[in-house]
Design an enzyme around this catalytic site. Sequence first.
Site, PDB file in Angstrom:
ATOM      1  N   GLU A  71       0.841  -1.201   0.000  1.00 29.95           N
ATOM      2  CA  GLU A  71       0.000   0.000   0.000  1.00 29.95           C
ATOM      3  C   GLU A  71       0.874   1.248   0.000  1.00 29.95           C
ATOM      4  O   GLU A  71       1.871   1.333   0.722  1.00 29.95           O
ATOM      5  CB  GLU A  71      -0.877  -0.028   1.261  1.00 29.95           C
ATOM      6  CG  GLU A  71      -1.806   1.147   1.433  1.00 29.95           C
ATOM      7  CD  GLU A  71      -2.702   1.009   2.667  1.00 29.95           C
ATOM      8  OE1 GLU A  71      -3.581   1.861   2.855  1.00 29.95           O
ATOM      9  OE2 GLU A  71      -2.513   0.039   3.442  1.00 29.95           O
TER      10      GLU A  71
ATOM     11  N   CYS B 279      -5.463  -3.427   2.155  1.00 31.94           N
ATOM     12  CA  CYS B 279      -5.304  -3.474   3.607  1.00 31.94           C
ATOM     13  C   CYS B 279      -6.602  -3.697   4.363  1.00 31.94           C
ATOM     14  O   CYS B 279      -7.141  -4.805   4.363  1.00 31.94           O
ATOM     15  CB  CYS B 279      -4.589  -2.198   4.077  1.00 31.94           C
ATOM     16  SG  CYS B 279      -3.878  -2.310   5.740  1.00 31.94           S
TER      17      CYS B 279
ATOM     18  N   LYS C 245      -9.322   2.337  -2.444  1.00 32.66           N
ATOM     19  CA  LYS C 245      -9.633   1.731  -1.152  1.00 32.66           C
ATOM     20  C   LYS C 245     -11.011   2.177  -0.666  1.00 32.66           C
ATOM     21  O   LYS C 245     -11.299   3.378  -0.580  1.00 32.66           O
ATOM     22  CB  LYS C 245      -8.557   2.119  -0.139  1.00 32.66           C
ATOM     23  CG  LYS C 245      -8.631   1.386   1.188  1.00 32.66           C
ATOM     24  CD  LYS C 245      -7.414   1.738   2.050  1.00 32.66           C
ATOM     25  CE  LYS C 245      -7.376   0.925   3.332  1.00 32.66           C
ATOM     26  NZ  LYS C 245      -6.154   1.234   4.126  1.00 32.66           N
TER      27      LYS C 245
END
Length: 262
Positions: A41, A144, A110
């Site tokens: 990330e 994540c 995300k």
Amino acid sequence: MRTALLQSSGRPGSPAENLKVLDEAAGRAAAAGAGLLAAPEMFLTGYAIGDDIARLAEPADGDAADAIAETATRHGVAIAYGYPERDGETVYNSAQLISADGTRLANYRKTHLFGCFERDHFTPGDQPVVQAELGGLTVGLMICYDVEFPENVRAHALAGTDLLLVPTAQMHPFQFVAESLVPVRAFENQMYVAYVNRAGAEGEFEFVGLSTLAGPDGIARTRAGRAEELVVADADPVFLAASREANPYLRDRRPGLYGSLV
């Protein structure tokens, strides 16, 4: 498909240096026979860089994407990497997949932002399933915290994702996610999950490493330690097909019972 995971925090604040790190890793991955290299990330710029996130953010088709496409082509390996994406005045925490011939295959924003730091610097994405075809597999992207929501991963399973790439910035004390949760996600959704983390201290955060490629049997095919490392393992479509045939989870679902979840 042989998959290489680059566990590294690179050089926070220096996209130029991180492109060099990625280029070197791509050469090592190709030498190991990998067809895909995944980086963590926000690898392009660093994660804990505060207001520099907005300053260094680039469009999905920006200069960094062009440089990574050139790296992918030169080494003959597809590359997935995290970066801050600028779209007008909006900045997203994004991950992009570029093929070995330099084609931009997929870009994901995300959807679940973690903590005040991310909510202060990013806008959440609103597309939960982003996929591309690569090496005979349907490859999905997630970042994540997203993988910690079972609904997200199940959506990928129902959409046919074979290999889920999860660039991450997993920090202390949440290492149980890499150690326990990720293999369970792979098993319950019958897919490979590649969870590729940063490593070491960065700003106020301590990243725990432990990058892993977990198989549909819930077993880690490879697992890194706590330091910078490149690890390699295979995502085998033949084994995946056999595992899906033997495991009834997706066939035994009763969606009519789950309306209360939404």
